[in-house]
Design a protein around this motif. Structure first.
Motif, PDB file in Angstrom:
ATOM      1  N   THR A   1      13.732   9.991   5.660  1.00 56.42           N
ATOM      2  CA  THR A   1      14.036  10.717   4.432  1.00 56.42           C
ATOM      3  C   THR A   1      12.764  11.392   3.914  1.00 56.42           C
ATOM      4  O   THR A   1      11.649  10.916   4.143  1.00 56.42           O
ATOM      5  CB  THR A   1      14.586   9.783   3.345  1.00 56.42           C
ATOM      6  N   PRO A   2      12.909  12.512   3.201  1.00 55.00           N
ATOM      7  CA  PRO A   2      11.730  13.187   2.657  1.00 55.00           C
ATOM      8  C   PRO A   2      10.891  12.272   1.764  1.00 55.00           C
ATOM      9  O   PRO A   2       9.659  12.345   1.785  1.00 55.00           O
ATOM     10  CB  PRO A   2      12.327  14.354   1.855  1.00 55.00           C
ATOM     11  N   GLU A   3      11.559  11.405   0.998  1.00 60.94           N
ATOM     12  CA  GLU A   3      10.835  10.514   0.091  1.00 60.94           C
ATOM     13  C   GLU A   3       9.978   9.524   0.867  1.00 60.94           C
ATOM     14  O   GLU A   3       8.819   9.267   0.510  1.00 60.94           O
ATOM     15  CB  GLU A   3      11.820   9.768  -0.804  1.00 60.94           C
ATOM     16  N   GLU A   4      10.526   8.966   1.955  1.00 64.65           N
ATOM     17  CA  GLU A   4       9.772   8.004   2.749  1.00 64.65           C
ATOM     18  C   GLU A   4       8.590   8.682   3.444  1.00 64.65           C
ATOM     19  O   GLU A   4       7.492   8.142   3.509  1.00 64.65           O
ATOM     20  CB  GLU A   4      10.694   7.351   3.786  1.00 64.65           C
ATOM     21  N   ARG A   5       8.835   9.892   3.980  1.00 67.92           N
ATOM     22  CA  ARG A   5       7.749  10.609   4.649  1.00 67.92           C
ATOM     23  C   ARG A   5       6.634  10.964   3.669  1.00 67.92           C
ATOM     24  O   ARG A   5       5.449  10.798   3.975  1.00 67.92           O
ATOM     25  CB  ARG A   5       8.285  11.894   5.302  1.00 67.92           C
ATOM     26  N   THR A   6       7.041  11.435   2.504  1.00 66.79           N
ATOM     27  CA  THR A   6       6.043  11.805   1.492  1.00 66.79           C
ATOM     28  C   THR A   6       5.206  10.609   1.099  1.00 66.79           C
ATOM     29  O   THR A   6       3.981  10.711   0.926  1.00 66.79           O
ATOM     30  CB  THR A   6       6.739  12.400   0.255  1.00 66.79           C
ATOM     31  N   ARG A   7       5.841   9.464   0.959  1.00 62.29           N
ATOM     32  CA  ARG A   7       5.126   8.240   0.567  1.00 62.29           C
ATOM     33  C   ARG A   7       4.075   7.880   1.612  1.00 62.29           C
ATOM     34  O   ARG A   7       2.924   7.567   1.275  1.00 62.29           O
ATOM     35  CB  ARG A   7       6.126   7.096   0.399  1.00 62.29           C
ATOM     36  N   LEU A   8       4.442   7.954   2.887  1.00 58.94           N
ATOM     37  CA  LEU A   8       3.497   7.604   3.943  1.00 58.94           C
ATOM     38  C   LEU A   8       2.356   8.614   4.033  1.00 58.94           C
ATOM     39  O   LEU A   8       1.182   8.245   4.130  1.00 58.94           O
ATOM     40  CB  LEU A   8       4.221   7.525   5.287  1.00 58.94           C
ATOM     41  N   TRP A   9       2.677   9.910   3.979  1.00 56.28           N
ATOM     42  CA  TRP A   9       1.627  10.920   4.116  1.00 56.28           C
ATOM     43  C   TRP A   9       0.744  10.984   2.885  1.00 56.28           C
ATOM     44  O   TRP A   9      -0.453  11.280   2.985  1.00 56.28           O
ATOM     45  CB  TRP A   9       2.239  12.285   4.432  1.00 56.28           C
ATOM     46  N   THR A  10       1.313  10.689   1.730  1.00 56.53           N
ATOM     47  CA  THR A  10       0.479  10.626   0.529  1.00 56.53           C
ATOM     48  C   THR A  10      -0.546   9.501   0.660  1.00 56.53           C
ATOM     49  O   THR A  10      -1.725   9.665   0.308  1.00 56.53           O
ATOM     50  CB  THR A  10       1.340  10.410  -0.727  1.00 56.53           C
ATOM     51  N   ALA A  11      -0.097   8.370   1.172  1.00 53.75           N
ATOM     52  CA  ALA A  11      -1.018   7.247   1.392  1.00 53.75           C
ATOM     53  C   ALA A  11      -2.118   7.647   2.372  1.00 53.75           C
ATOM     54  O   ALA A  11      -3.307   7.343   2.165  1.00 53.75           O
ATOM     55  CB  ALA A  11      -0.257   6.038   1.912  1.00 53.75           C
ATOM     56  N   ARG A  12      -1.750   8.367   3.454  1.00 55.66           N
ATOM     57  CA  ARG A  12      -2.759   8.810   4.420  1.00 55.66           C
ATOM     58  C   ARG A  12      -3.749   9.776   3.762  1.00 55.66           C
ATOM     59  O   ARG A  12      -4.964   9.652   3.942  1.00 55.66           O
ATOM     60  CB  ARG A  12      -2.051   9.489   5.618  1.00 55.66           C
ATOM     61  N   HIS A  13      -3.231  10.722   2.991  1.00 54.75           N
ATOM     62  CA  HIS A  13      -4.120  11.693   2.368  1.00 54.75           C
ATOM     63  C   HIS A  13      -4.997  11.057   1.296  1.00 54.75           C
ATOM     64  O   HIS A  13      -6.060  11.592   0.973  1.00 54.75           O
ATOM     65  CB  HIS A  13      -3.304  12.835   1.770  1.00 54.75           C
ATOM     66  N   ASN A  14      -4.577   9.939   0.759  1.00 54.23           N
ATOM     67  CA  ASN A  14      -5.367   9.241  -0.253  1.00 54.23           C
ATOM     68  C   ASN A  14      -6.336   8.232   0.352  1.00 54.23           C
ATOM     69  O   ASN A  14      -6.981   7.477  -0.387  1.00 54.23           O
ATOM     70  CB  ASN A  14      -4.448   8.531  -1.244  1.00 54.23           C
ATOM     71  N   ALA A  15      -6.435   8.219   1.680  1.00 56.65           N
ATOM     72  CA  ALA A  15      -7.292   7.223   2.336  1.00 56.65           C
ATOM     73  C   ALA A  15      -8.738   7.344   1.865  1.00 56.65           C
ATOM     74  O   ALA A  15      -9.424   6.329   1.663  1.00 56.65           O
ATOM     75  CB  ALA A  15      -7.208   7.386   3.854  1.00 56.65           C
ATOM     76  N   TYR A  16      -9.225   8.566   1.694  1.00 58.54           N
ATOM     77  CA  TYR A  16     -10.603   8.768   1.243  1.00 58.54           C
ATOM     78  C   TYR A  16     -10.821   8.127  -0.123  1.00 58.54           C
ATOM     79  O   TYR A  16     -11.796   7.403  -0.346  1.00 58.54           O
ATOM     80  CB  TYR A  16     -10.911  10.265   1.200  1.00 58.54           C
ATOM     81  N   PHE A  17      -9.897   8.398  -1.049  1.00 56.09           N
ATOM     82  CA  PHE A  17     -10.040   7.864  -2.400  1.00 56.09           C
ATOM     83  C   PHE A  17      -9.806   6.354  -2.432  1.00 56.09           C
ATOM     84  O   PHE A  17     -10.438   5.639  -3.205  1.00 56.09           O
ATOM     85  CB  PHE A  17      -9.078   8.588  -3.342  1.00 56.09           C
TER      86      PHE A  17
END
Length: 473
Positions: A323-339
């Motif tokens: 689902t778009p919501e699940e994908r967004t959650r995972l990729w948001t976590a990846r993109h926030n890895a630096y922070f």
């Protein structure tokens, strides 16, 4: 706010004088859109790198190409440096006023100028961010795939030749920028390229400007390719017993020609940091985060092939996010890895690495670097766009402890030299900036860098366009 680096760790600084007459002329032309307030100058005098330097003497907020041209003409008249500024997400000191000068903020130049859906192109001002662009074109059934993680501007992404998580399938800014409008060092406005898919007309000035990091001109317009939104998208995560197993899986996937859209490596340290930051419950083991684009049948076939390969290397806990919501959650976590990493050690700064090697040499380069990082005692995180051989360590140092900086820089030096020995590059996507100048000479040789200097001197004889970056004159 993070503490600054000790003075002896600052980049080499040769401040040029910014005459009061220039400031007066800028204020007469731009009024309140020329700021000399310290808080504004400091905001425009730092990026996400670990370097620090005095802020620019003034900040001009441009709203159109004429504004940029007028500001550059005035700076050229007084031989004062000009530093383009988007949103400040660069990682290698690109924005620092190491020779003083003025910052030209193009974030207000944020209009999508034309969408040519039939030709799969769009033309934007440089302050348009990638998320903004995708929001504005989604009704056409198209999207812009270059995703460096941060919500960077298209101007900045062009200037640093950015790429990111989708590069394994869609390429980098080098392949996706068709044309530019650029203000040169004299304040002249030129155009490079067209909306045509190919051309044999003259020198490829578009490619020259893409990746020039503001040292040859200020980008004021960008035309890029768009792509049809995939009919089906599916994401998956898979945990592995070791980093080597995850890397070997990736190599096998790429060498078999599976058209995977994204394949990201996250080591166990990073998974732990992301779990704490994003409140996730991921298995704290090395992990691949993957995404598949295509028809429903094609996506299913790709995923099944990758799952089979992963299982051969001990991959387990293969989980789907359809689902778009699940994908967004995972990729948001990846993109926030630096922070997430920065927050894991309060007050730290990250020394980022950015090597890229041929896919067949990825395991050799990455695994030796992991062994060295583990032995150093410096906390670190590791993420990689491993589908195209690009990966990043972030060494988390206490900026008030010079010894930690020295250890991190030694690790970085070994990593880059290893990548170069394996016929790779010192920077896959972050650019040279201040941090990689010595490595550029090692990679390309004195002759190639001197050719770059010759181009720089010809196009910017007063050396006002973001001086002190990529190489010294």
């Amino acid at each position: 706010m993070n503490a600054p680096l000790p003075h002896h760790l600052l980049p080499e600084i040769h401040q040029r004088e910014t005459p009061a007459a220039l400031i007066d002329a800028l204020k007469a032309r731009f009024a309140e859109r020329c700021s000399t307030a310290l808080v504004v100058r400091e905001q425009h005098g730092r990026d996400e790198s670990s370097f620090a330097a005095p802020p620019p003497a003034a900040v001009v907020f441009a709203e159109n190409t004429t504004d940029v041209a007028d500001a550059v003409k005035l700076a050229s008249q007084y031989q004062v440096p000009v530093i383009p500024f988007g949103v400040g997400t660069s990682l290698e000191g690109h924005l620092l006023a190491v020779q003083g000068g003025i910052s030209i903020d193009v974030s207000r130049m944020n209009k999508v100028l034309s969408i040519n859906a039939e030709d799969l192109t769009v033309t934007v001002q440089p302050g348009v961010t990638r998320k903004q662009l995708n929001e504005e074109v989604k009704s056409t059934g198209l999207f812009f795939p270059i995703d460096p993680g941060a919500d960077a501007t298209l101007g900045g992404m062009s200037a640093t030749r950015a790429s990111g998580t989708n590069a394994v399938r869609y390429g980098t800014m080098r392949e996706n920028v068709l044309a530019l409008e650029v203000v040169t060092a004299t304040g002249e406005v030129i155009r490079t390229g067209t909306r045509a898919k190919k051309s044999s007309a003259g020198y490829d000035l578009t490619r020259l400007m893409v990746g020039s990091e503001g040292t040859l001109g200020v980008i004021t317009e960008v035309t890029v390719k768009l792509y049809p939104l995939p009919e089906a998208i599916s994401a998956a995560i898979c945990s592995f017993p070791s980093i080597e197993a995850a890397v070997r899986t990736t190599i096998q996937v790429i060498q078999l020609g599976v058209p995977i859209a994204r394949v990201e490596l996250i080591d166990s340290n990073t998974v732990r940091m992301v779990n704490a930051h994003s409140k996730l419950g991921l298995r704290e083991e090395p992990m691949l985060l993957m995404e598949f684009h295509g028809s429903p049948a094609g996506v299913k076939e790709q995923a099944e092939t990758v799952q089979e390969i992963a299982s051969d290397f001990g991959g387990q806990a293969f989980e789907w996010a359809s689902t778009p919501e699940e994908r967004t959650r995972l990729w948001t976590a990846r993109h926030n890895a630096y922070f997430a990493a920065i927050q894991s050690r309060p007050g730290c700064r990250a020394i980022s690495t950015d090597t890229c090697v041929p896919i067949s040499r990825l395991a050799d380069c990455l695994l030796e670097s992991v062994t060295e990082a583990d032995a150093s005692g410096i906390p670190y995180f590791l993420v990689g766009h491993v589908g195209d051989g690009n990966f990043h360590f972030g060494y988390l140092i206490d900026p008030m402890l010079p010894k930690e900086r020295e250890v991190a820089e030694a690790l970085n030096h070994k990593l880059v030299q290893r990548a170069l020995d394996l016929e790779g590059t010192c920077t896959g996507e972050h650019g040279v900036g201040l941090h990689k100048m010595d490595f550029l000479v090692t990679e390309t040789g004195d002759g190639a860098v001197e050719m770059m200097r010759t181009i720089k001197r010809a196009l910017d004889p007063k050396n006002i366009m973001n001086p002190g970056k990529i190489f010294t004159l």
